[in-house]
Motif scaffolding. Structure first.
Motif, PDB file in Angstrom:
ATOM      1  N   THR A  12       0.831  -1.208   0.000  1.00  0.00           N
ATOM      2  CA  THR A  12       0.000   0.000   0.000  1.00  0.00           C
ATOM      3  C   THR A  12       0.867   1.259   0.000  1.00  0.00           C
ATOM      4  OG1 THR A  12      -1.730  -1.193   1.205  1.00  0.00           O
ATOM      5  CG2 THR A  12      -1.879   1.195   1.167  1.00  0.00           C
ATOM      6  N   LEU A  15       2.020   1.644  -3.482  1.00  0.00           N
ATOM      7  CA  LEU A  15       0.926   2.141  -4.317  1.00  0.00           C
ATOM      8  C   LEU A  15       0.711   3.631  -4.095  1.00  0.00           C
ATOM      9  CD1 LEU A  15      -1.288   1.411  -6.348  1.00  0.00           C
ATOM     10  CD2 LEU A  15      -2.761   0.821  -4.406  1.00  0.00           C
ATOM     11  N   TYR A  16       0.810   4.078  -2.849  1.00  0.00           N
ATOM     12  CA  TYR A  16       0.663   5.512  -2.592  1.00  0.00           C
ATOM     13  C   TYR A  16       1.762   6.301  -3.291  1.00  0.00           C
ATOM     14  CZ  TYR A  16       1.015  10.075  -0.517  1.00  0.00           C
ATOM     15  OH  TYR A  16       1.121  11.436  -0.371  1.00  0.00           O
ATOM     16  N   THR A  19       1.102   6.723  -6.973  1.00  0.00           N
ATOM     17  CA  THR A  19      -0.089   7.450  -7.410  1.00  0.00           C
ATOM     18  C   THR A  19      -0.330   8.761  -6.670  1.00  0.00           C
ATOM     19  OG1 THR A  19      -1.530   6.314  -5.819  1.00  0.00           O
ATOM     20  CG2 THR A  19      -1.211   5.253  -7.979  1.00  0.00           C
ATOM     21  N   ASP A  21      -2.397   8.994  -4.397  1.00  0.00           N
ATOM     22  CA  ASP A  21      -3.814   8.973  -4.031  1.00  0.00           C
ATOM     23  C   ASP A  21      -3.906   8.999  -2.500  1.00  0.00           C
ATOM     24  OD1 ASP A  21      -6.443   8.325  -3.416  1.00  0.00           O
ATOM     25  OD2 ASP A  21      -6.623   6.815  -4.984  1.00  0.00           O
ATOM     26  N   ASN A  23      -6.236   8.406  -0.535  1.00  0.00           N
ATOM     27  CA  ASN A  23      -7.000   7.286   0.026  1.00  0.00           C
ATOM     28  C   ASN A  23      -6.080   6.098   0.323  1.00  0.00           C
ATOM     29  OD1 ASN A  23      -9.631   8.500  -0.139  1.00  0.00           O
ATOM     30  ND2 ASN A  23      -9.546   8.198  -2.347  1.00  0.00           N
ATOM     31  N   HIS A  24      -5.093   5.881  -0.522  1.00  0.00           N
ATOM     32  CA  HIS A  24      -4.139   4.801  -0.272  1.00  0.00           C
ATOM     33  C   HIS A  24      -3.312   5.090   0.981  1.00  0.00           C
ATOM     34  CE1 HIS A  24      -5.396   3.120  -3.969  1.00  0.00           C
ATOM     35  NE2 HIS A  24      -4.638   3.830  -4.772  1.00  0.00           N
ATOM     36  N   PHE A  27      -5.399   4.427   4.049  1.00  0.00           N
ATOM     37  CA  PHE A  27      -5.493   2.991   4.308  1.00  0.00           C
ATOM     38  C   PHE A  27      -4.192   2.467   4.910  1.00  0.00           C
ATOM     39  CE2 PHE A  27      -5.456  -1.480   2.504  1.00  0.00           C
ATOM     40  CZ  PHE A  27      -6.284  -1.992   3.480  1.00  0.00           C
ATOM     41  N   ALA A  28      -3.048   2.971   4.427  1.00  0.00           N
ATOM     42  CA  ALA A  28      -1.762   2.558   4.988  1.00  0.00           C
ATOM     43  C   ALA A  28      -1.661   2.937   6.459  1.00  0.00           C
ATOM     44  CB  ALA A  28      -0.609   3.188   4.196  1.00  0.00           C
TER      45      ALA A  28
END
Length: 214
Positions: A12, A15-16, A19, A21, A23-24, A27-28
């Protein structure tokens, strides 16, 4: 199990950074808080392989061996170090460093069996470079700056935006209405902002300081 939380957290964070993002990143943060609450040993350091609420266990262990897959302790340590730099959470850094100290003898005597834990140690020993991209994370100019930032192999760096639960310092950096800007920082000391991807690549290619701040 620890491995499930740690590997999902590491993915995650990746992924952040790919991007921006928010939201990522949110979540992390939730994953990191759950990981520490369920598995971290506040007294001795390190992460238990299973939660205290797991039924029918005769004993709990702290796995450190990096086999075909890196251990949960190694993955959790590096992910928490990176997330600490993204979100200004010294408690996560403290948990990771205490874990490294727990396995210090293994790192010193048989480092070949804990290579991923060595990566976490290496990250902890140097202040990471920070590429802060200020602007709409969905716009093309942000995507272009991210592409340049990921084009250079630099394990001692983090990439963050100025939205979501990032380090409050990142949200104070002024932006531009027309295009996203990149601030190239070490700690909270930043160079003047730039729109040029070549400047981002050059910053990440620069040699680290001669002496570690730690």
């Amino acid at each position: 199990m620890l491995d499930a939380y740690a590997h999902l957290l590491a993915g995650t964070v990746d992924l952040y950074e790919a991007t921006l993002d928010p939201n990522h990143l949110s979540f992390a943060v939730q994953l990191a808080e759950a990981l520490v609450e369920r598995f971290y040993d506040t007294a001795g350091g390190g992460f238990w392989q299973s939660g205290a609420d797991t039924p029918h266990l005769l004993m709990r262990v702290k796995e450190d061996y990096d086999g075909a897959e890196p251990s949960g302790n190694a993955v959790a340590s590096l992910a928490l170090l990176r997330l600490s730099s993204l979100c200004a959470r010294p408690d996560w850094r403290e948990a990771a460093e205490k874990t490294l100290r727990l396995f210090a003898q293994k790192l010193h005597q048989t480092p070949q069996v804990v290579p991923f834990l060595l990566c976490a140690l290496d990250f902890a020993l140097q202040e990471p470079k920070r590429v802060v991209v200020v602007g709409d994370w969905l716009c093309g100019s942000t995507r272009a700056l991210l592409s340049h930032a990921h084009a250079v192999f630099e394990p001692h760096r983090v990439i963050l935006g100025n939205h979501g639960p990032v380090d409050p310092f990142a949200r104070t950096l002024p932006g531009d209405e027309e295009r996203s800007l990149a601030y190239l920082c070490t700690g909270n000391a930043c160079q003047p902002s730039t729109r040029e991807g070549s400047a981002v690549r050059e910053f990440l290619r620069q040699a680290p300081p001669a002496e570690s701040p730690y």
